[in-house]
Enzyme design. Structure first.
Site, PDB file in Angstrom:
ATOM      1  N   ARG A 101       0.818  -1.220   0.000  1.00  0.00           N
ATOM      2  CA  ARG A 101       0.000   0.000   0.000  1.00  0.00           C
ATOM      3  C   ARG A 101       0.851   1.269   0.000  1.00  0.00           C
ATOM      4  O   ARG A 101       0.449   2.277  -0.581  1.00  0.00           O
ATOM      5  CB  ARG A 101      -0.936   0.001   1.214  1.00  0.00           C
ATOM      6  N   LYS A 114     -14.064 -13.320   5.972  1.00  0.00           N
ATOM      7  CA  LYS A 114     -15.099 -12.290   6.194  1.00  0.00           C
ATOM      8  C   LYS A 114     -16.362 -12.701   5.417  1.00  0.00           C
ATOM      9  O   LYS A 114     -16.769 -12.039   4.461  1.00  0.00           O
ATOM     10  CB  LYS A 114     -14.588 -10.928   5.732  1.00  0.00           C
ATOM     11  N   GLY A 158      -6.358  -7.532   1.587  1.00  0.00           N
ATOM     12  CA  GLY A 158      -5.080  -7.516   2.298  1.00  0.00           C
ATOM     13  C   GLY A 158      -4.419  -8.882   2.343  1.00  0.00           C
ATOM     14  O   GLY A 158      -3.235  -9.020   2.010  1.00  0.00           O
TER      15      GLY A 158
HETATM   16  N1  LIG Z   1     -11.243 -22.452   6.093  1.00  0.00           N
HETATM   17  C1  LIG Z   1     -10.887 -21.377   6.794  1.00  0.00           C
HETATM   18  N2  LIG Z   1     -11.191 -21.266   8.110  1.00  0.00           N
HETATM   19  C2  LIG Z   1     -10.840 -20.174   8.811  1.00  0.00           C
HETATM   20  N3  LIG Z   1     -10.180 -19.109   8.307  1.00  0.00           N
HETATM   21  C3  LIG Z   1      -9.869 -19.160   7.008  1.00  0.00           C
HETATM   22  C4  LIG Z   1     -10.190 -20.278   6.185  1.00  0.00           C
HETATM   23  N4  LIG Z   1      -9.730 -20.019   4.939  1.00  0.00           N
HETATM   24  C5  LIG Z   1      -9.140 -18.828   4.981  1.00  0.00           C
HETATM   25  N5  LIG Z   1      -9.195 -18.292   6.209  1.00  0.00           N
HETATM   26  C6  LIG Z   1      -8.616 -17.018   6.674  1.00  0.00           C
HETATM   27  O1  LIG Z   1      -9.179 -15.947   5.973  1.00  0.00           O
HETATM   28  C7  LIG Z   1      -8.363 -14.810   6.203  1.00  0.00           C
HETATM   29  C8  LIG Z   1      -8.487 -13.844   5.082  1.00  0.00           C
HETATM   30  O2  LIG Z   1      -9.842 -13.510   4.907  1.00  0.00           O
HETATM   31  P1  LIG Z   1     -10.309 -12.116   4.365  1.00  0.00           P
HETATM   32  O3  LIG Z   1      -9.903 -11.057   5.305  1.00  0.00           O
HETATM   33  O4  LIG Z   1     -11.749 -12.262   4.048  1.00  0.00           O
HETATM   34  O5  LIG Z   1      -9.472 -11.983   2.998  1.00  0.00           O
HETATM   35  P2  LIG Z   1      -8.816 -10.680   2.319  1.00  0.00           P
HETATM   36  O6  LIG Z   1      -8.011  -9.946   3.361  1.00  0.00           O
HETATM   37  O7  LIG Z   1      -7.960 -11.200   1.208  1.00  0.00           O
HETATM   38  O8  LIG Z   1      -9.967  -9.870   1.827  1.00  0.00           O
HETATM   39  C9  LIG Z   1      -6.958 -15.338   6.361  1.00  0.00           C
HETATM   40  O9  LIG Z   1      -6.425 -14.857   7.577  1.00  0.00           O
HETATM   41  C10 LIG Z   1      -7.149 -16.861   6.379  1.00  0.00           C
HETATM   42  O10 LIG Z   1      -6.378 -17.494   7.380  1.00  0.00           O
HETATM   43  O1  LIG Z   2      -7.450  -2.503   5.407  1.00  0.00           O
HETATM   44  C1  LIG Z   2      -8.425  -1.977   4.901  1.00  0.00           C
HETATM   45  O2  LIG Z   2      -9.456  -2.685   4.352  1.00  0.00           O
HETATM   46  P1  LIG Z   2      -9.399  -4.247   3.884  1.00  0.00           P
HETATM   47  O3  LIG Z   2      -8.954  -5.086   5.061  1.00  0.00           O
HETATM   48  O4  LIG Z   2     -10.820  -4.516   3.487  1.00  0.00           O
HETATM   49  O5  LIG Z   2      -8.461  -4.327   2.714  1.00  0.00           O
HETATM   50  C2  LIG Z   2      -8.559  -0.492   4.734  1.00  0.00           C
HETATM   51  O6  LIG Z   2      -7.427   0.194   5.227  1.00  0.00           O
HETATM   52  C3  LIG Z   2      -9.835  -0.020   5.422  1.00  0.00           C
HETATM   53  O7  LIG Z   2      -9.741  -0.258   6.803  1.00  0.00           O
HETATM   54  P2  LIG Z   2     -11.088  -0.441   7.657  1.00  0.00           P
HETATM   55  O8  LIG Z   2     -11.745  -1.728   7.188  1.00  0.00           O
HETATM   56  O9  LIG Z   2     -10.619  -0.484   9.082  1.00  0.00           O
HETATM   57  O10 LIG Z   2     -11.966   0.755   7.360  1.00  0.00           O
END
Ligand SMILES: Nc1ncnc2c1ncn2[C@@H]1O[C@H](COP(=O)(O)OP(=O)(O)O)[C@@H](O)[C@H]1O
Ligand SMILES: O=C(OP(=O)(O)O)[C@H](O)COP(=O)(O)O
Length: 392
Positions: free
Chosen positions: A35, A196, A349
């Site tokens: 970033r 998520k 991320g």
């Molecule tokens: N089957 C699973 N059970 C629990 N956690 C998982 C599983 N598959 C992936 N994850 C977790 O999901 C997290 C990422 O999810 P998310 O934040 O939605 O993705 P991104 O940051 O790419 O948008 C990672 O920390 C990973 O460990």
């Molecule tokens: O890390 C961020 O979003 P992301 O985890 O959805 O990529 C951005 O910096 C936004 O942060 P926020 O979800 O705390 O508003």
């Protein structure tokens, strides 16, 4: 038409640049600087033009508290190293001391303000806070795509007081993601995984009519496996998600999209890299086990489905890739995406960290700096930080 950085006179002006320096960090050390690097073209351009560059960002979610572990100081240091030029730093983002620090700067110099979210007014988009931020500068640039889905003072409110133009990163994100949303070369695949689940399940619904293939992995897949009547043991699964998955299966049929979910999984008896693991078909998951990655048959199924694709959008890892035992599924997808000769977009991320870790990031057409932001964009929503840009 929205104002962009090339439309504004910045020479000799004070320019507030909203950046997203919310980078992964462990013990004060930045573990992925994607970033920060992504914001450099805008910063360097403004320096070359002789602007006083005032950078503002959030870090984490301190909710108005000055949490020391959420300081942006390490980012100022890292940015200075990347630029090969000094970067001043102030321990607040508004007020007299900040004004005095900015007044000392000459054209071409850079300052990073402390975490905007140390003030709760930032997230609340409080007009007076936005006005105080605006008073620091003549013009604002939004280059923080990753936070453009948030109605924050520095992302939206500031434009009520000074003109706000899109920076180079924001422009690049809009163009790259726009190509995938509005005019994609077919066939199109979306890969959705990660943890998520509730945030992303609505995205699936909105993307189904736009894709030929929808691949579901990661924690997201558990709802679909449960919807098939399979036991998911101790796997991540929230109330109501099984029903949503059942609806999505129907929606996929109506939309004529091929919906692929894992047929086998790597299961573990604990959420740990030291756990006992085995590979099982999804019909054979036992009560005390949890799904932490897709299995080898699923890797092959997904990989084969991706081969003919001309556009691939990937968001969310296939498993808990941070632990080596559960990284094979994510690595296989990273490889399949990297090997594609079509347009490929990876956002989020953790997904970006995963593709960086695999060393394949340079084989992806577009690495998006936004997770939630790219998803909301792909849903077809106008992001508040884009809507707020001043009309040209
Ligand atoms: N089957 C699973 N059970 C629990 N956690 C998982 C599983 N598959 C992936 N994850 C977790 O999901 C997290 C990422 O999810 P998310 O934040 O939605 O993705 P991104 O940051 O790419 O948008 C990672 O920390 C990973 O460990
Ligand atoms: O890390 C961020 O979003 P992301 O985890 O959805 O990529 C951005 O910096 C936004 O942060 P926020 O979800 O705390 O508003």
């Amino acid at each position: 038409m929205k104002l962009t950085i090339n439309d504004v006179q910045v020479a000799g002006k004070k320019v507030f640049v909203r950046v997203d320096f919310n980078v992964p960090m462990k013990d004060g050390v930045i573990t992925d600087d994607t970033r920060i690097r992504a914001a450099i073209p805008t910063i360097q351009y403004l320096m070359e033009q002789g602007a006083v560059v005032i950078l503002g960002s959030h870090f984490g979610r301190p909710k108005g508290d000055r949490k020391p572990e959420m300081t942006l100081a390490p980012c100022a240091k890292h940015l200075a190293e990347l630029l090969g030029k000094p970067v001043a730093f102030t321990d607040d983002c508004i007020g007299e001391a900040v004004e005095a620090a900015i007044a000392k700067l000459k054209g071409g110099e850079v300052i990073l303000l402390e975490n905007l979210r140390y003030h709760i007014e930032e997230e609340k988009n409080e007009p007076n806070f936005a006005k105080q931020l605006a008073s620091l500068a003549d013009v604002a640039i939004n280059d923080a795509f990753g936070v453009s889905h948030r109605k924050a003072a520095s992302v939206v409110g500031i434009a009520d007081y000074i003109p706000m133009a899109a920076g180079f990163l924001l422009k690049k994100e809009i163009e790259a993601l726009g190509a995938a949303v509005y005019n994609p070369e077919k066939p199109v695949a979306a890969i959705i995984g990660g943890a998520k689940v509730s945030d992303k399940i609505s995205v699936i619904s909105n993307l189904l009519p736009k894709v030929d293939v929808m691949i579901i992995g990661g924690g997201m897949a558990n709802a679909f496996i449960a919807a098939q009547g399979c036991n998911v043991g101790k796997s991540l699964l929230e109330e109501g998600q099984k029903d949503v998955a059942t609806d999505l299966v129907m929606e996929a049929r109506v939309a004529g999209a091929r919906l692929l979910t894992p047929i086998d999984a790597v299961v573990a008896d604990a959420f740990s890299n030291e756990a006992n693991t085995k590979i099982v078909d999804v019909e054979n998951i036992e009560d005390d086990w949890m799904i932490l990655d897709i299995g080898p048959k699923s890797r092959e199924l997904f990989g084969d489905a991706l081969k003919p694709m001309k556009t691939i959008i990937w968001n969310g890892p296939m498993g808990v890739f941070e632990m080596d035992k559960f990284a094979a599924g994510t690595n296989a997808i990273a490889k399949a995406v990297a090997e594609s000769d079509g347009l490929t977009i990876v956002g989020g991320g953790d997904s970006v960290a995963a593709i960086e870790k695999s060393g394949l990031a340079d084989q992806v057409s577009h690495i998006s700096t936004g997770g939630g932001a790219s998803l909301e964009f792909l849903e077809g929503k106008e992001l508040p930080g884009i809507a707020a840009l001043t009309e040209a």
